[in-house]
Motif scaffolding. Sequence first.
Motif, short mmCIF file in Angstrom:
data_model
loop_
_atom_site.label_atom_id
_atom_site.label_comp_id
_atom_site.label_asym_id
_atom_site.label_seq_id
_atom_site.Cartn_x
_atom_site.Cartn_y
_atom_site.Cartn_z
N LYS A 113 0.14 24.17 20.23
CA LYS A 113 0.87 25.54 20.73
C LYS A 113 2.28 24.76 21.61
O LYS A 113 1.70 23.90 22.58
CB LYS A 113 0.59 26.72 21.20
CG LYS A 113 -0.26 27.37 20.17
CD LYS A 113 -0.64 28.44 20.98
CE LYS A 113 -1.39 29.77 19.68
NZ LYS A 113 -1.67 31.25 20.81
N THR A 114 3.08 24.85 21.35
CA THR A 114 4.18 24.39 22.42
C THR A 114 5.81 25.08 22.60
O THR A 114 4.93 26.92 22.25
CB THR A 114 5.27 23.60 21.87
OG1 THR A 114 5.92 23.92 20.51
CG2 THR A 114 4.14 22.58 21.17
N LEU A 115 6.37 25.21 23.97
CA LEU A 115 7.24 25.90 23.78
C LEU A 115 8.83 25.38 23.82
O LEU A 115 8.55 24.72 23.04
CB LEU A 115 7.16 26.20 25.90
CG LEU A 115 6.03 26.73 26.79
CD1 LEU A 115 6.37 26.21 27.99
CD2 LEU A 115 5.85 28.00 26.00
N ASP A 116 9.69 26.25 23.25
CA ASP A 116 10.96 26.16 23.00
C ASP A 116 11.64 25.30 24.24
O ASP A 116 10.86 25.69 25.32
CB ASP A 116 11.58 26.94 22.13
CG ASP A 116 11.93 28.34 22.40
OD1 ASP A 116 12.17 27.99 24.30
OD2 ASP A 116 11.58 28.75 22.26
N VAL A 117 12.60 25.04 24.04
CA VAL A 117 13.80 24.61 25.25
C VAL A 117 13.69 25.30 26.05
O VAL A 117 13.41 25.58 27.71
CB VAL A 117 14.83 23.75 24.87
CG1 VAL A 117 15.55 23.47 26.10
CG2 VAL A 117 14.49 22.91 23.99
N ALA A 122 13.35 28.72 31.70
CA ALA A 122 13.01 29.72 32.23
C ALA A 122 12.11 29.67 32.73
O ALA A 122 11.64 30.30 34.32
CB ALA A 122 12.25 31.06 31.35
N LEU A 123 10.53 28.68 32.73
CA LEU A 123 9.34 28.89 33.53
C LEU A 123 9.92 28.02 34.41
O LEU A 123 9.46 28.30 35.67
CB LEU A 123 8.15 28.22 32.72
CG LEU A 123 7.05 28.07 32.89
CD1 LEU A 123 5.84 28.03 31.79
CD2 LEU A 123 6.87 26.56 33.63
N LEU A 124 10.34 27.10 34.28
CA LEU A 124 10.39 25.85 35.66
C LEU A 124 12.03 26.53 36.56
O LEU A 124 11.63 25.92 37.10
CB LEU A 124 10.98 24.35 35.35
CG LEU A 124 9.85 23.85 34.24
CD1 LEU A 124 10.11 22.34 33.85
CD2 LEU A 124 8.85 23.66 35.37
N PRO A 235 6.09 35.92 29.68
CA PRO A 235 5.12 36.62 28.62
C PRO A 235 4.09 35.38 27.59
O PRO A 235 2.90 36.18 27.67
CB PRO A 235 5.44 37.28 27.13
CG PRO A 235 7.28 36.70 27.47
CD PRO A 235 7.37 36.30 29.01
N GLU A 236 4.66 34.37 27.32
CA GLU A 236 3.57 33.56 27.08
C GLU A 236 2.38 33.04 28.07
O GLU A 236 2.60 32.85 28.96
CB GLU A 236 4.60 31.80 26.77
CG GLU A 236 3.63 30.61 25.68
CD GLU A 236 3.68 31.85 24.44
OE1 GLU A 236 3.36 31.40 23.79
OE2 GLU A 236 5.21 32.67 23.67
#
Length: 299
Positions: A113-117, A122-124, A235-236
């Motif tokens: 599983k990966t995150l999109d850009v 949003a996380l950083l 949410p992820e």
Amino acid sequence: MQEQARQQVIDFLQQLKVERRASEHTLSNYQRDLKQLSFFCQQHQLTAWGALSSADILKHIAERHRVGLGSKSLQRELSAIRSFYLFLMKTGQVYNNPAQHVKAPKQARKLPKTLDVDQVNALLDAGANSVLELRDVAMFELFYSSGLRLSELSALDLNDIGKHDKQLTVLSGKGGKSRLLPVGSKALQAIQTWLKVRPTVADEAALFTSARGKRLGNRSIQLRLKQWCIKKGIPESVHPHMLRHSFATHLLESSQDLRAVQELLGHENISTTQIYTHLDFQHLAEVYDQAHPRAKKTK
């Protein structure tokens, strides 16, 4: 098993630790896997390692499969057994490797599983509100900036970061291998911010430390990332390796340079890195389905 057989396992594990510089995690796994083989030998009245045949190893793996072990775990057990017998052969204690041609049942390979850009941003960019959160941002930025494994990040020392040449030296890579990695400007800025507030009583060597100044462990880093996502309303369900996967996928999407990504990730075999080409194709296929006038699905 006879006492000699037990001593041979001890000697093998010692050789792994000293000569091959295997990690504690690897040593623990190998010890557990060989213990399972020892149980099999006791049940079938096999008293020495040289008494096992390929049929015995195959029967052992089949029994492990029946109790619920998956393909990946069985492959690891076979790898441990093969390595053990190679050691016994090199030291002249057995004459063949009964596990050499035994294969574990195949299992469909799951794509990571990966995150999109946008999700990574949003996380950083969620913003730090405390000293510990400044440290956390620096850790998460470095995960994504350099594609580090969790164990590699927790083992980092202050001297491993070259602030002026924007480089990072990983000394505790998988298999004891070291590598040199670039560090992005965002990660470097976050690290410099953390170092300004890092506790003065901290462990002299460790780059990332707890509030008490002790080196931060793997489990603590995992929990901090989980808590960060909950607190910032992300949410992820994100784990450290997902940032490594995202690093590799985004880099490959932009550069198409599989060899470079292999070097950056520290993969010994390019076949391990090739899973990210499947992720890339999956992304391209989704774009194609949505954009091509003759590929759009009718509602």
